[in-house]
Design a protein around this motif. Structure first.
Motif, PDB file in Angstrom:
ATOM      1  N   SER A 156       1.185  -0.818   0.460  1.00  0.00           N
ATOM      2  CA  SER A 156      -0.382  -0.533  -0.116  1.00  0.00           C
ATOM      3  C   SER A 156       0.804   1.438   0.352  1.00  0.00           C
ATOM      4  CB  SER A 156      -1.143  -0.246   1.117  1.00  0.00           C
ATOM      5  OG  SER A 156      -1.548   1.262   1.347  1.00  0.00           O
ATOM      6  N   ASN A 157       1.090   1.952  -1.120  1.00  0.00           N
ATOM      7  CA  ASN A 157       1.749   2.982  -0.919  1.00  0.00           C
ATOM      8  C   ASN A 157       1.061   4.028   0.202  1.00  0.00           C
ATOM      9  OD1 ASN A 157       2.923   5.587  -2.014  1.00  0.00           O
ATOM     10  ND2 ASN A 157       3.156   5.128  -4.174  1.00  0.00           N
ATOM     11  N   ALA A 158       2.327   4.630   0.830  1.00  0.00           N
ATOM     12  CA  ALA A 158       1.568   5.439   1.595  1.00  0.00           C
ATOM     13  C   ALA A 158       1.135   7.065   1.164  1.00  0.00           C
ATOM     14  CB  ALA A 158       3.048   5.554   2.683  1.00  0.00           C
ATOM     15  N   GLU A 159       2.233   7.347  -0.035  1.00  0.00           N
ATOM     16  CA  GLU A 159       1.388   8.830  -0.283  1.00  0.00           C
ATOM     17  C   GLU A 159       0.047   8.327  -1.693  1.00  0.00           C
ATOM     18  OE1 GLU A 159       4.946   9.710  -3.096  1.00  0.00           O
ATOM     19  OE2 GLU A 159       6.756   9.474  -1.456  1.00  0.00           O
ATOM     20  N   THR A 160      -0.058   8.090  -2.109  1.00  0.00           N
ATOM     21  CA  THR A 160      -1.568   7.638  -3.136  1.00  0.00           C
ATOM     22  C   THR A 160      -2.627   7.330  -2.152  1.00  0.00           C
ATOM     23  OG1 THR A 160      -0.630   5.538  -4.161  1.00  0.00           O
ATOM     24  CG2 THR A 160      -0.044   7.893  -4.645  1.00  0.00           C
ATOM     25  N   GLU A 161      -2.101   5.978  -0.759  1.00  0.00           N
ATOM     26  CA  GLU A 161      -3.074   5.273  -0.456  1.00  0.00           C
ATOM     27  C   GLU A 161      -3.736   4.231  -1.291  1.00  0.00           C
ATOM     28  OE1 GLU A 161      -5.595   7.715   1.622  1.00  0.00           O
ATOM     29  OE2 GLU A 161      -4.371   8.846   2.889  1.00  0.00           O
ATOM     30  N   GLN A 162      -3.293   4.081  -2.010  1.00  0.00           N
ATOM     31  CA  GLN A 162      -3.481   2.582  -2.659  1.00  0.00           C
ATOM     32  C   GLN A 162      -2.868   1.910  -3.295  1.00  0.00           C
ATOM     33  OE1 GLN A 162      -3.989   4.469  -7.299  1.00  0.00           O
ATOM     34  NE2 GLN A 162      -5.586   5.108  -6.095  1.00  0.00           N
ATOM     35  N   VAL A 163      -3.125   0.828  -3.689  1.00  0.00           N
ATOM     36  CA  VAL A 163      -2.229  -0.947  -3.584  1.00  0.00           C
ATOM     37  C   VAL A 163      -1.371  -0.630  -5.119  1.00  0.00           C
ATOM     38  CG1 VAL A 163      -2.258  -3.280  -4.006  1.00  0.00           C
ATOM     39  CG2 VAL A 163      -4.089  -2.475  -2.446  1.00  0.00           C
ATOM     40  N   ASN A 164      -0.400  -0.716  -4.735  1.00  0.00           N
ATOM     41  CA  ASN A 164       0.383  -0.606  -5.955  1.00  0.00           C
ATOM     42  C   ASN A 164       1.898  -2.204  -6.119  1.00  0.00           C
ATOM     43  OD1 ASN A 164       2.269   3.067  -5.257  1.00  0.00           O
ATOM     44  ND2 ASN A 164      -0.506   1.581  -5.952  1.00  0.00           N
ATOM     45  N   VAL A 165       2.591  -2.268  -6.886  1.00  0.00           N
ATOM     46  CA  VAL A 165       3.311  -3.497  -6.990  1.00  0.00           C
ATOM     47  C   VAL A 165       5.014  -2.465  -7.603  1.00  0.00           C
ATOM     48  CG1 VAL A 165       3.607  -5.466  -8.745  1.00  0.00           C
ATOM     49  CG2 VAL A 165       1.423  -4.978  -8.146  1.00  0.00           C
ATOM     50  N   VAL A 166       5.719  -3.690  -6.727  1.00  0.00           N
ATOM     51  CA  VAL A 166       7.124  -2.778  -7.629  1.00  0.00           C
ATOM     52  C   VAL A 166       7.586  -3.782  -8.066  1.00  0.00           C
ATOM     53  CG1 VAL A 166       7.734  -1.104  -5.882  1.00  0.00           C
ATOM     54  CG2 VAL A 166       8.328  -3.248  -4.967  1.00  0.00           C
ATOM     55  N   TYR A 167       8.113  -3.982  -9.119  1.00  0.00           N
ATOM     56  CA  TYR A 167       8.937  -4.893  -9.026  1.00  0.00           C
ATOM     57  C   TYR A 167      10.314  -4.562 -10.327  1.00  0.00           C
ATOM     58  CZ  TYR A 167       7.559  -2.869 -14.270  1.00  0.00           C
ATOM     59  OH  TYR A 167       7.553  -2.832 -15.531  1.00  0.00           O
ATOM     60  N   LYS A 168      11.214  -5.867 -10.247  1.00  0.00           N
ATOM     61  CA  LYS A 168      12.481  -5.663 -11.181  1.00  0.00           C
ATOM     62  C   LYS A 168      12.373  -6.540 -12.467  1.00  0.00           C
ATOM     63  CE  LYS A 168      16.697  -6.123  -9.033  1.00  0.00           C
ATOM     64  NZ  LYS A 168      17.557  -7.365  -8.040  1.00  0.00           N
ATOM     65  N   ARG A 169      12.676  -5.172 -13.351  1.00  0.00           N
ATOM     66  CA  ARG A 169      13.165  -5.415 -15.052  1.00  0.00           C
ATOM     67  C   ARG A 169      14.149  -6.445 -14.862  1.00  0.00           C
ATOM     68  NH1 ARG A 169      10.288  -1.093 -17.611  1.00  0.00           N
ATOM     69  NH2 ARG A 169      12.546  -1.427 -19.174  1.00  0.00           N
ATOM     70  N   LYS A 170      13.562  -6.732 -16.640  1.00  0.00           N
ATOM     71  CA  LYS A 170      14.902  -7.950 -17.413  1.00  0.00           C
ATOM     72  C   LYS A 170      16.206  -6.485 -17.244  1.00  0.00           C
ATOM     73  CE  LYS A 170      11.948 -10.558 -19.393  1.00  0.00           C
ATOM     74  NZ  LYS A 170      11.667 -11.476 -20.755  1.00  0.00           N
ATOM     75  N   ASP A 171      16.122  -5.323 -16.942  1.00  0.00           N
ATOM     76  CA  ASP A 171      17.477  -4.763 -17.882  1.00  0.00           C
ATOM     77  C   ASP A 171      18.247  -4.248 -16.231  1.00  0.00           C
ATOM     78  OD1 ASP A 171      15.620  -2.420 -16.728  1.00  0.00           O
ATOM     79  OD2 ASP A 171      15.503  -1.477 -17.318  1.00  0.00           O
ATOM     80  N   GLY A 172      17.537  -4.756 -15.322  1.00  0.00           N
ATOM     81  CA  GLY A 172      18.417  -4.536 -13.445  1.00  0.00           C
ATOM     82  C   GLY A 172      18.042  -2.948 -13.005  1.00  0.00           C
ATOM     83  N   ASN A 173      17.254  -2.212 -13.183  1.00  0.00           N
ATOM     84  CA  ASN A 173      16.277  -1.720 -13.068  1.00  0.00           C
ATOM     85  C   ASN A 173      14.712  -1.813 -12.450  1.00  0.00           C
ATOM     86  OD1 ASN A 173      17.989   0.773 -13.849  1.00  0.00           O
ATOM     87  ND2 ASN A 173      17.496   0.205 -15.427  1.00  0.00           N
ATOM     88  N   TYR A 174      13.806  -1.124 -11.689  1.00  0.00           N
ATOM     89  CA  TYR A 174      12.588  -1.239 -10.427  1.00  0.00           C
ATOM     90  C   TYR A 174      11.756  -0.861 -11.993  1.00  0.00           C
ATOM     91  CZ  TYR A 174      15.624  -3.071  -7.123  1.00  0.00           C
ATOM     92  OH  TYR A 174      16.974  -3.604  -6.638  1.00  0.00           O
ATOM     93  N   GLY A 175      10.388  -1.314 -11.436  1.00  0.00           N
ATOM     94  CA  GLY A 175       9.073  -0.828 -11.650  1.00  0.00           C
ATOM     95  C   GLY A 175       8.274  -0.607 -10.867  1.00  0.00           C
ATOM     96  N   LEU A 176       7.571   0.319 -11.480  1.00  0.00           N
ATOM     97  CA  LEU A 176       6.069   0.793 -10.722  1.00  0.00           C
ATOM     98  C   LEU A 176       4.724   0.771 -11.072  1.00  0.00           C
ATOM     99  CD1 LEU A 176       4.764   1.635  -7.268  1.00  0.00           C
ATOM    100  CD2 LEU A 176       5.356   4.349  -8.699  1.00  0.00           C
ATOM    101  N   ILE A 177       3.746  -0.532 -10.265  1.00  0.00           N
ATOM    102  CA  ILE A 177       2.507  -0.505 -10.816  1.00  0.00           C
ATOM    103  C   ILE A 177       1.455   0.271 -10.369  1.00  0.00           C
ATOM    104  CG2 ILE A 177       1.139  -1.868 -11.861  1.00  0.00           C
ATOM    105  CD1 ILE A 177       2.817  -4.175 -12.474  1.00  0.00           C
ATOM    106  N   GLU A 178       0.789   0.733 -11.144  1.00  0.00           N
ATOM    107  CA  GLU A 178      -0.197   1.765 -10.017  1.00  0.00           C
ATOM    108  C   GLU A 178      -1.200   2.243 -10.320  1.00  0.00           C
ATOM    109  OE1 GLU A 178       2.209   5.999  -8.017  1.00  0.00           O
ATOM    110  OE2 GLU A 178       1.563   6.025 -10.589  1.00  0.00           O
ATOM    111  N   PRO A 179      -2.903   2.189  -9.969  1.00  0.00           N
ATOM    112  CA  PRO A 179      -3.832   1.354 -11.004  1.00  0.00           C
ATOM    113  C   PRO A 179      -4.494   2.997 -11.305  1.00  0.00           C
ATOM    114  CG  PRO A 179      -4.538   1.127  -7.997  1.00  0.00           C
ATOM    115  CD  PRO A 179      -2.262   1.069  -8.620  1.00  0.00           C
TER     116      PRO A 179
END
Length: 181
Positions: A156-179
């Motif tokens: 649960s994202n403290a800033e947006t108060e929504q359920v989010n997903v963070v994930y590791k990308r194939k290039d080694g960086n990270y991604g964030l999924i927001e509804p």
């Protein structure tokens, strides 16, 4: 540290339990305020797997190793956890050095795993995990994901108060999924 040792498809002998308590108990000197650790020993065919879960300051430290020998698996998972503890302490020291005084760690929650026994044709749901989520910043979610060794983390994202997903990308960086509603 109180070490709970359980076996799945294996009888936990006194010598095996003592070895686990001795090896996992030595992690106590690296960690302050850790009371409990759960160790699950699993035997599946020729694989001897060890799963260790340690709640620490609201975070979950988890390690898993599988080899042909239970004692080797125990040693390897303890080494893996020592490395994770080093990362954890390094990040905490860096955070204090930078001056971020927000200690917004999520409360430790136990994941409840359930298996369904229904028969279906084709792929079927075999495992369900349920867990309580506490609001946290994206950086904390990334730290938790890395400590668990997972490729994604739901929070649960403290800033947006929504359920989010963070994930590791194939290039080694990270991604964030927001509804988006």
């Amino acid at each position: 540290m109180n070490v709970l040792v359980r076996g799945r498809n294996v009888a936990v002998t006194n010598s095996l339990k003592e070895y686990v308590v001795k090896r996992v108990g030595k992690l106590d000197k690296f960690l302050d305020g850790v009371d409990d650790a759960t160790v699950v020993l699993v035997v599946e065919r020729d694989s001897h797997k060890v799963e260790v879960t340690i709640p620490i300051n609201g975070m979950i430290l988890r390690g898993e190793e599988a080899t042909g020998d239970m004692y080797t698996s125990i040693d390897l998972v303890v080494e893996k956890l020592e490395k994770q503890i080093g990362k954890y302490k390094g990040r905490l020291a860096h955070r204090r050095h930078v001056g971020d005084q927000k200690n917004t760690y999520p409360e430790y929650t136990t994941a409840v795993e359930e298996e369904e026994d229904e028969e279906h044709d084709g792929p079927k749901m075999v495992k369900t995990k349920r867990f309580a989520i506490k609001p946290m910043p994206v950086e904390e979610a990334l730290l938790q994901m890395n400590l668990l060794g997972h490729s994604f983390y739901v929070f649960s994202n403290a800033e947006t108060e929504q359920v989010n997903v963070v994930y590791k990308r194939k290039d080694g960086n990270y991604g964030l999924i927001e509804p988006e509603f």
